[in-house]
Design an enzyme around this catalytic site. Sequence first.
Site, PDB file in Angstrom:
ATOM      1  CB  SER A 149      -0.522   0.479   1.536  1.00 12.96           C
ATOM      2  OG  SER A 149      -1.928  -0.642   0.946  1.00 12.96           O
ATOM      3  CE  LYS A 156      -1.101   4.208   2.673  1.00 17.49           C
ATOM      4  NZ  LYS A 156      -1.322   2.898   3.948  1.00 17.49           N
ATOM      5  CE  LYS A 198      -4.870   2.000  -0.774  1.00 18.41           C
ATOM      6  NZ  LYS A 198      -3.805   0.828  -0.196  1.00 18.41           N
ATOM      7  CB  SER A 204      -4.789   1.422   4.130  1.00 17.53           C
ATOM      8  OG  SER A 204      -3.271   1.308   2.809  1.00 17.53           O
TER       9      SER A 204
END
Length: 410
Positions: free
Chosen positions: A85, A252, A88, A150
């Site tokens: 993730s 993140k 992102k 997320s």
Amino acid sequence: MKFPRLLRAFGLAALGTLAVGLATAQEPVPVPQPGAQPGGVDTAAGPMPVPPAPEPVAEAWVVMDAASGKVLAGENIDVPLPPASITKVMTSYVIAAEMAAGKINRDDQVRMSENAWRKGGAATDGSYSGFDVNQSAPLVEMEKGMVVQSGNDAAIALAEHVAGSEQAFAALMNQHAQRLGLRNTHFVNATGLPGEGHLSTAHDLALLGAALARDYPEAYSYNAIKEFTVGSITQPNRNVLLWRDASVDGIKTGHTSAAGYCLMASAKRGDQRLVSVVLGSSSEKQRADDSQALLNWGFRFFETHTLYEPGTAVATQRVWKGQADELALGVASPVLVTVPRGRYEQLQPVMDVPSVLVAPFEQGQQVGTVRVTLDGDVLAEQPLVALEAVERAGFFKRIWHEILMWWDSL
């Protein structure tokens, strides 16, 4: 005859004066003296040796200064791996770039399509935001659902809103990756869910995190939000460093069975920002502990300075056959260096400029190069450019300078 002797003496004196000017112009101005730095050391006893960086339990890791791009330490930093993730972050970057270009708006109504809901919603094994299927929400709210929670569903919905399909959005992601110099990165989706050829590296991801903080600080700021609510569901940010360290403001987390536990973290202390990336860690706790250790080590033992700013003269050089007799030289972009604490005063700036410069010169024209070295290693190198234009002199001055230049060549 006295007149030729006087002319010769005058010419020699002029040439001597010019030679002195040329000799001094070859040296750039000294590097500016640094101000007080957080976590600095007492340099009276000499520079502090830098101990080895703490080594994370991970497949790849890096800690990098965001401003200079200097890699402070790392392992397998250019090995392509699944980024999970952390992907992102690029989704956020593309959204911010499209918004800055006026193609989308923060108040746009983004629809949670059935495709986005089925591929990334609550019925999947991945993280989700919880926006209702076939319902719309403001773009900025959908983006916060993607960043803080997320949410894979939110990422897909945003990709469809921006580019029509997730596949088309991935093409935009790769275009921006190429522009940012992410040499070993390729995206096939907006979420980071497993996909054939969906890979990045610790180094590329650190560059991406620094770029988001630098280019789109508002979009970056969403990563510091500790929790976000969609409907009746409140979810916390999975980056636990936001609670541990007040200087951490992003960025993140990620996890899949293929990627392991991943974390891109960033912190700012004083004027210095560091970015760390840990890929393929063994647990949530391990990735957080290792990232915290890397950031603490980097801030403790390194400092970053801006040596020369655009528009400020780095040096002046004698100009022949010009309306002006000197040319101020500077840089087009800031010259930044990251050095071990206590070694700033040992930096050596070196200027490489032709010994003879003949007008005309245009403003912004490259004239030479300035390099900054430490222990013989080049830490920064940038073109030296003319800070102003110098037009050709009139006929008689050009003839006189031609005589002086000829005399100098004898």
